[in-house]
Scaffold this active site. Structure first.
Site, PDB file in Angstrom:
ATOM      1  N   CYS A 238       0.821  -1.220   0.000  1.00 33.31           N
ATOM      2  CA  CYS A 238       0.000   0.000   0.000  1.00 33.31           C
ATOM      3  C   CYS A 238       0.852   1.267   0.000  1.00 33.31           C
ATOM      4  O   CYS A 238       0.377   2.335  -0.364  1.00 33.31           O
ATOM      5  CB  CYS A 238      -0.951   0.008   1.191  1.00 33.31           C
TER       6      CYS A 238
ATOM      7  N   HIS B 299      -3.121   7.533   2.586  1.00 34.51           N
ATOM      8  CA  HIS B 299      -3.538   6.240   2.041  1.00 34.51           C
ATOM      9  C   HIS B 299      -4.952   5.958   2.526  1.00 34.51           C
ATOM     10  O   HIS B 299      -5.286   6.185   3.687  1.00 34.51           O
ATOM     11  CB  HIS B 299      -2.579   5.156   2.523  1.00 34.51           C
TER      12      HIS B 299
ATOM     13  N   ASN C  32      -9.958   0.302  -0.114  1.00 36.81           N
ATOM     14  CA  ASN C  32      -8.498   0.334  -0.102  1.00 36.81           C
ATOM     15  C   ASN C  32      -7.984  -0.232  -1.423  1.00 36.81           C
ATOM     16  O   ASN C  32      -8.074  -1.430  -1.660  1.00 36.81           O
ATOM     17  CB  ASN C  32      -7.984  -0.482   1.090  1.00 36.81           C
TER      18      ASN C  32
HETATM   19  N1  COA Z   1     -18.738  -8.046   8.906  1.00 33.00           N
HETATM   20  C1  COA Z   1     -19.282  -8.322  10.098  1.00 33.00           C
HETATM   21  N2  COA Z   1     -18.548  -8.693  11.169  1.00 33.00           N
HETATM   22  C2  COA Z   1     -17.228  -8.783  11.005  1.00 33.00           C
HETATM   23  C3  COA Z   1     -16.594  -8.509   9.793  1.00 33.00           C
HETATM   24  C4  COA Z   1     -17.409  -8.126   8.709  1.00 33.00           C
HETATM   25  N3  COA Z   1     -16.903  -7.832   7.500  1.00 33.00           N
HETATM   26  N4  COA Z   1     -15.266  -8.687   9.940  1.00 33.00           N
HETATM   27  C5  COA Z   1     -15.058  -9.046  11.197  1.00 33.00           C
HETATM   28  N5  COA Z   1     -16.244  -9.118  11.853  1.00 33.00           N
HETATM   29  C6  COA Z   1     -16.502  -9.492  13.222  1.00 33.00           C
HETATM   30  C7  COA Z   1     -15.383 -10.289  13.838  1.00 33.00           C
HETATM   31  O1  COA Z   1     -15.503 -11.649  13.490  1.00 33.00           O
HETATM   32  C8  COA Z   1     -15.597 -10.041  15.303  1.00 33.00           C
HETATM   33  O2  COA Z   1     -16.628 -10.871  15.757  1.00 33.00           O
HETATM   34  P1  COA Z   1     -16.519 -11.565  17.196  1.00 33.00           P
HETATM   35  O3  COA Z   1     -16.464 -10.432  18.166  1.00 33.00           O
HETATM   36  O4  COA Z   1     -17.767 -12.361  17.258  1.00 33.00           O
HETATM   37  O5  COA Z   1     -15.273 -12.376  17.158  1.00 33.00           O
HETATM   38  C9  COA Z   1     -16.105  -8.598  15.342  1.00 33.00           C
HETATM   39  O6  COA Z   1     -16.567  -8.301  14.013  1.00 33.00           O
HETATM   40  C10 COA Z   1     -15.049  -7.596  15.700  1.00 33.00           C
HETATM   41  O7  COA Z   1     -13.907  -7.900  14.950  1.00 33.00           O
HETATM   42  P2  COA Z   1     -12.596  -7.081  15.114  1.00 33.00           P
HETATM   43  O8  COA Z   1     -11.535  -7.658  14.238  1.00 33.00           O
HETATM   44  O9  COA Z   1     -12.319  -6.895  16.561  1.00 33.00           O
HETATM   45  O10 COA Z   1     -13.078  -5.679  14.525  1.00 33.00           O
HETATM   46  P3  COA Z   1     -12.308  -4.343  14.470  1.00 33.00           P
HETATM   47  O11 COA Z   1     -13.025  -3.300  15.202  1.00 33.00           O
HETATM   48  O12 COA Z   1     -10.832  -4.497  14.763  1.00 33.00           O
HETATM   49  O13 COA Z   1     -12.421  -3.978  12.930  1.00 33.00           O
HETATM   50  C11 COA Z   1     -11.105  -4.019  10.932  1.00 33.00           C
HETATM   51  C12 COA Z   1     -11.854  -4.846  11.951  1.00 33.00           C
HETATM   52  C13 COA Z   1     -10.462  -4.944   9.919  1.00 33.00           C
HETATM   53  C14 COA Z   1     -12.086  -3.104  10.231  1.00 33.00           C
HETATM   54  C15 COA Z   1     -10.031  -3.176  11.659  1.00 33.00           C
HETATM   55  O14 COA Z   1      -9.246  -3.987  12.501  1.00 33.00           O
HETATM   56  C16 COA Z   1      -9.134  -2.449  10.714  1.00 33.00           C
HETATM   57  O15 COA Z   1      -9.548  -1.561  10.004  1.00 33.00           O
HETATM   58  N6  COA Z   1      -7.831  -2.786  10.682  1.00 33.00           N
HETATM   59  C17 COA Z   1      -6.911  -2.192   9.752  1.00 33.00           C
HETATM   60  C18 COA Z   1      -7.051  -2.909   8.450  1.00 33.00           C
HETATM   61  C19 COA Z   1      -6.400  -2.189   7.321  1.00 33.00           C
HETATM   62  O16 COA Z   1      -6.658  -1.048   7.081  1.00 33.00           O
HETATM   63  N7  COA Z   1      -5.542  -2.903   6.601  1.00 33.00           N
HETATM   64  C20 COA Z   1      -4.900  -2.427   5.454  1.00 33.00           C
HETATM   65  C21 COA Z   1      -3.790  -1.525   5.818  1.00 33.00           C
HETATM   66  S1  COA Z   1      -2.903  -1.078   4.394  1.00 33.00           S
END
Ligand code: COA
Length: 323
Positions: A115, A250, A280
Site C-alpha cells: 500500500c 492512504h 483500499n
Molecule cells: N462483517 C461483520 N462482522 C465482522 C466482519 C465483517 N466484514 N469482519 C469481522 N467481523 C466481526 C469479527 O468476526 C468479530 O466478531 P466476534 O467479536 O464475534 O469475534 C467482530 O466483528 C469484531 O472484529 P474485530 O476484528 O475486533 O473488529 P475491528 O473493530 O478491529 O475492525 C477491521 C476490523 C479490519 C475493520 C479493523 O481492525 C481495521 O480496520 N484494521 C486495519 C485494516 C487495514 O486497514 N488494513 C490495510 C492496511 S494497508
C-alpha cells in the site's frame, strides 16, 4: 537554495466500471452495510472486469496523466509501476504498460511496497530525476486487489478494491523550490511481515497466495507510523502542520485516517477522503485521491500537499509536495 526539485506536472486515474456495494457483499459473506461503514467508512469499491488486468488499469491511468500533462509517451523515459498485483510473476507489469502505451525507448520497472508503493515510487522517481537518470517519469500505482482476496473471508474481502492512478514527474527549473517534491521519508520494518501478507508466493508455494491480515494489529501500528513519517518530512522541509493545505493519506480505513488527522492536528476539511467510494486500492489509493481532489478543484497550483501511506511489510512513508 538552488537545488532543482522534481515537480508533479499532472495526475490521472482510472477506475473499472463495475461497482460492488456493501449490500451486494452482504449476500456473499456474513456482513452488513452498517458494520462495514461503521468500522471502515467504506460504502463501495470498483472491481476489474474479467480479462481486465493491472497493466490495463495502469495504462489507462497513465494515458490520462499524459493527456493532463500535455505530453506524449515519447516525452517519458521511465515508467515505474507500484503494484502488489502484477499481471504475471514476470515480466514487470511496467514493461507491459510500456508496450501498451507504445513506448520503445527508456526503461520501466515495478516497485513493490504494497500500500506504500506509490509513495515509495514518488520518492524513487524524485531521486532518479535529481540524479539525471531520467528526464520525465510516469509514476503509476495500480492494483487488481480483488484477484488476491479470499472472497469467503469477511475480515478482509470487504476492505479492498481495484483501480489505478498516475502522475507525470519532471525536473523543475533551477532556483527556489516554488513547486515540487520538497522532502520524503520512507520506512519499513520486516518484523511485522506476518500481520499483513499473502499466504503464498512463487518461491514459497509456487502459487500467488491470498491476503491474510491481523486487522487489529495493523490498526494498532498505523496511526503512530503515519504520524512519525509526516513529522519527519515536515521537519526536513522546514514546515509545520499548519502550513499544509491538503493531507492526502492512504485510503485504508476512515478510522485510521481520522485517527492520524486528530493526532497530527489536521482539520478534517483539509483531509482528502475517497475510501468511502474506492475502498483500499493499495498502491493506487493515493494517486486516486490526488486525482479526485485535483479534478474537483480542491488541490490547486502552489498548494502544500502531504501524501502518506502505510502497508504490508510493514512499509510506510510520506512526501511533501508543493503542487
Ligand atoms: N462483517 C461483520 N462482522 C465482522 C466482519 C465483517 N466484514 N469482519 C469481522 N467481523 C466481526 C469479527 O468476526 C468479530 O466478531 P466476534 O467479536 O464475534 O469475534 C467482530 O466483528 C469484531 O472484529 P474485530 O476484528 O475486533 O473488529 P475491528 O473493530 O478491529 O475492525 C477491521 C476490523 C479490519 C475493520 C479493523 O481492525 C481495521 O480496520 N484494521 C486495519 C485494516 C487495514 O486497514 N488494513 C490495510 C492496511 S494497508
Amino acid at each position: 537554495m538552488n537545488e532543482r526539485h522534481s515537480i508533479v506536472r499532472s495526475v490521472g486515474a482510472y477506475l473499472p466500471a463495475r461497482i460492488l456495494t456493501n449490500d451486494e457483499l452482504a449476500k456473499m459473506v456474513d456482513t452488513s452495510d452498517e458494520w462495514i461503514v461503521q468500522r471502515t467508512g467504506i460504502r463501495q469499491r470498483h472491481i476489474a472486469a474479467e480479462g481486465e488486468n493491472t497493466s490495463d488499469l495502469a495504462a489507462a491511468a497513465g494515458r490520462k496523466a499524459l493527456e493532463n500533462a500535455g505530453v506524449g509517451i515519447e516525452d517519458i523515459d521511465l515508467i515505474i509501476v507500484a503494484t502488489t498485483t502484477p499481471d504475471m510473476t514476470f515480466p514487470a507489469t511496467a514493461t507491459l504498460v510500456q508496450q501498451k502505451l507504445g513506448m520503445h525507448h527508456g526503461a520501466a520497472f515495478d516497485l513493490q511496497a504494497v500500500c506504500s508503493g506509490f509513495v515509495f515510487a514518488v520518492a524513487t522517481a524524485d531521486s532518479y530525476l535529481k540524479n539525471n537518470l531520467a528526464r520525465r517519469v510516469l509514476v503509476i500505482g495500480a492494483e487488481t486487489f480483488s484477484r488476491i482476496l479470499d472472497w469467503t473471508d469477511r475480515t478482509t474481502c470487504v476492505l479492498f478494491g481495484d483501480g489505478a492512478g498516475a502522475v507525470v514527474m519532471e525536473l523543475g527549473k533551477e532556483g527556489p523550490p516554488e513547486r515540487g517534491v520538497l522532502a520524503s521519508s520512507l520506512r519499513s520494518d520486516g518484523r511485522h511481515w506476518n500481520k499483513l501478507y499473502t499466504d503464498g508466493g512463487p518461491s514459497s508455494t509456487r502459487s500467488m497466495g491470498l491476503v491474510r491480515m491481523e486487522g487489529k494489529e495493523v490498526f494498532k501500528h498505523a496511526v503512530g507510523m503515519i504520524t512519525d513519517v509526516v513529522h519527519n518530512v515536515l521537519d526536513a522541509a522546514g514546515y509545520g502542520i499548519d502550513d499544509l493545505d491538503w493531507f492526502v493519506p492512504h485510503q485504508a480505513n476512515k478510522r485510521i485516517i481520522d485517527g492520524a488527522g486528530v493526532k497530527l492536528g489536521i482539520p478534517p476539511e483539509k483531509v482528502v477522503v475517497t475510501v468511502d467510494r474506492h475502498a483500499n486500492t493499495s498502491a493506487a489509493s493515493v494517486p486516486l485521491a490526488l486525482s479526485t481532489a485535483v479534478a474537483d478543484g480542491r488541490i490547486k497550483r502552489g498548494d502544500l500537499v502531504m501524501i502518506e501511506a502505510m502497508g504490508g511489510g510493514f512499509t510506510w512513508g510520506a512526501s511533501l509536495i508543493r503542487w
